[in-house]
Write a protein that holds these residues in place. Structure first.
Motif, PDB file in Angstrom:
ATOM      1  N   ASP B   5      78.232 -36.495 -10.526  1.00  0.00           N
ATOM      2  CA  ASP B   5      77.671 -35.425  -9.687  1.00  0.00           C
ATOM      3  C   ASP B   5      78.253 -35.484  -8.274  1.00  0.00           C
ATOM      4  OD1 ASP B   5      76.189 -34.272 -11.631  1.00  0.00           O
ATOM      5  OD2 ASP B   5      74.278 -35.193 -11.054  1.00  0.00           O
ATOM      6  N   GLU B   8      81.663 -34.124  -8.324  1.00  0.00           N
ATOM      7  CA  GLU B   8      81.642 -32.651  -8.411  1.00  0.00           C
ATOM      8  C   GLU B   8      81.370 -32.049  -7.023  1.00  0.00           C
ATOM      9  OE1 GLU B   8      79.100 -31.107 -11.467  1.00  0.00           O
ATOM     10  OE2 GLU B   8      79.570 -29.022 -10.975  1.00  0.00           O
ATOM     11  N   ASP B   9      80.437 -32.669  -6.285  1.00  0.00           N
ATOM     12  CA  ASP B   9      80.142 -32.190  -4.927  1.00  0.00           C
ATOM     13  C   ASP B   9      81.375 -32.298  -4.029  1.00  0.00           C
ATOM     14  OD1 ASP B   9      77.551 -31.502  -5.509  1.00  0.00           O
ATOM     15  OD2 ASP B   9      76.713 -33.443  -4.915  1.00  0.00           O
ATOM     16  N   LEU B  12      83.807 -29.548  -4.921  1.00  0.00           N
ATOM     17  CA  LEU B  12      83.416 -28.255  -4.348  1.00  0.00           C
ATOM     18  C   LEU B  12      83.667 -28.228  -2.845  1.00  0.00           C
ATOM     19  CD1 LEU B  12      80.197 -27.463  -6.379  1.00  0.00           C
ATOM     20  CD2 LEU B  12      82.303 -26.133  -6.313  1.00  0.00           C
ATOM     21  N   ARG B  39      88.553 -30.537 -15.780  1.00  0.00           N
ATOM     22  CA  ARG B  39      88.196 -29.275 -16.437  1.00  0.00           C
ATOM     23  C   ARG B  39      87.306 -28.430 -15.513  1.00  0.00           C
ATOM     24  NH1 ARG B  39      83.987 -27.451 -19.557  1.00  0.00           N
ATOM     25  NH2 ARG B  39      82.898 -29.422 -19.251  1.00  0.00           N
ATOM     26  N   LYS B  40      86.347 -29.105 -14.853  1.00  0.00           N
ATOM     27  CA  LYS B  40      85.477 -28.392 -13.915  1.00  0.00           C
ATOM     28  C   LYS B  40      86.288 -27.805 -12.754  1.00  0.00           C
ATOM     29  CE  LYS B  40      81.150 -30.890 -14.679  1.00  0.00           C
ATOM     30  NZ  LYS B  40      80.287 -31.957 -14.169  1.00  0.00           N
TER      31      LYS B  40
END
Lengths: 176, 138
Positions: B5, B8-9, B12, B39-40
């Motif tokens: 997580d 991911e942050d 972004l 992939r994300k």
């Protein structure tokens, strides 16, 4: 537009020069159309709100000090009016049958293209999240400009964007 | 060690703002090793590219004229409302003025125009402006 020219047009508009005010409208209507239509879609209400933005600006001209740029001032009004309209729509949709513009992920067999699915997913976001996505990612303002336009800290913009993007990716996971 | 997580942050944040050197290094390493994060990253890039407005928008060629028309109509309506307000009460106002004139006429000791209009005074000799100022500054 050159700031000095803009100030001259504002002064002339205050003195009742309609041509000067028309020039101001022509200079800024594209940005306002972009923001309002991205938030509300190409609907009759979008144009009504576009007009209301400039009507409010005209009424505020006697007190407009020019501290903020005209575009910043106009976009703030546009976002506020559009968010109010989105909240009204949401209440209407709660009262009556949903128009089905949310939760596109529930219809995986649909032949809607990604653009349409994304628009539908965007419509499912709360207004304060949608306005951040529209200004930063649709209209292309940078993160600091978006914070200024919405009058919130940069951290708030980043956290709203992050949550909105995670939600959009989650909804469109199969299409991306 | 960061969690997925947190990666991911970071991912972004790299797309939306700026990363410091340590954050950039951590993200680069994570992207090289974590296939799910990669992939994300592709998904977020597609999402952002699809969101971006392809062309400038407009309300149409005569939008400015429509705005000016709306404003002019609003001003005309306000003028009309002010005019109607005074028109509605003009008879009452005229009646009050006549009544005041009649009362003044009845109460005045003489029938000069000044007395009727309530401008004169009740003294036998009319007071001139010089007398009034003289009394005031005495």
């Amino acid at each position: 537009m050159d700031k000095q020219l803009e100030q001259e047009l504002i002064q002339q508009s205050r003195e009742g020069d309609w041509a000067a005010f028309k020039t101001l409208v022509q200079q800024h209507e594209g940005r306002i159309a972009g923001v309002v239509r991205s938030l509300l879609g190409t609907t009759p209400e979008a144009e009504d709100i576009g007009q209301e933005v400039f009507v409010r600006f005209y009424k505020a001209l006697p007190n407009f000090r020019g501290d903020a740029q005209v575009s910043t001032y106009l976009i703030r009004i546009a976002v506020n009016l559009s968010c109010t309209e989105l909240k009204k729509r949401r209440r209407r949709n709660l009262l009556f049958t949903s128009l089905g513009d949310e939760d596109p992920g529930s219809d995986p067999g649909s032949d809607k293209d990604l653009q349409e699915r994304l628009q539908a997913a965007l419509n499912g976001l709360d207004p304060e999240f949608k306005s951040v996505v529209v200004l930063r990612l649709v209209e292309g303002y940078d993160t600091e400009e978006t914070a200024t336009l919405l009058d919130v800290p940069v951290g708030t913009v980043l956290s709203r964007l992050s949550r909105a993007l995670k939600k959009l990716r989650h909804k469109l996971n199969a299409d991306l | 060690m960061k969690t997925p997580d947190e990666h991911e942050d970071l991912l972004l944040r790299s797309r939306l703002y700026i990363l410091n050197t340590a954050q950039q290094t951590a993200l680069t390493t994570a992207l090289e090793t974590d296939r799910d994060l990669k992939r994300k990253a592709t998904q977020y890039d597609t999402l952002m590219a699809t969101l971006k407005r392809p062309a400038p928008d407009t309300f149409g060629p005569f939008f400015a004229e429509r705005v000016v028309h709306v404003l002019k109509s609003m001003q005309a309506q306000i003028d009309q409302e002010i005019f109607s307000f005074f028109k509605k009460y003009q008879l009452i106002i005229a009646g009050v003025v006549v009544a005041l004139l009649v009362v003044n006429t009845l109460l005045a000791s003489d029938t000069s125009i000044l007395a009727i209009l309530g401008i004169g005074n009740n003294s036998e000799e009319p007071m001139v402006a010089a007398d009034v100022f003289g009394q005031f500054f005495k």
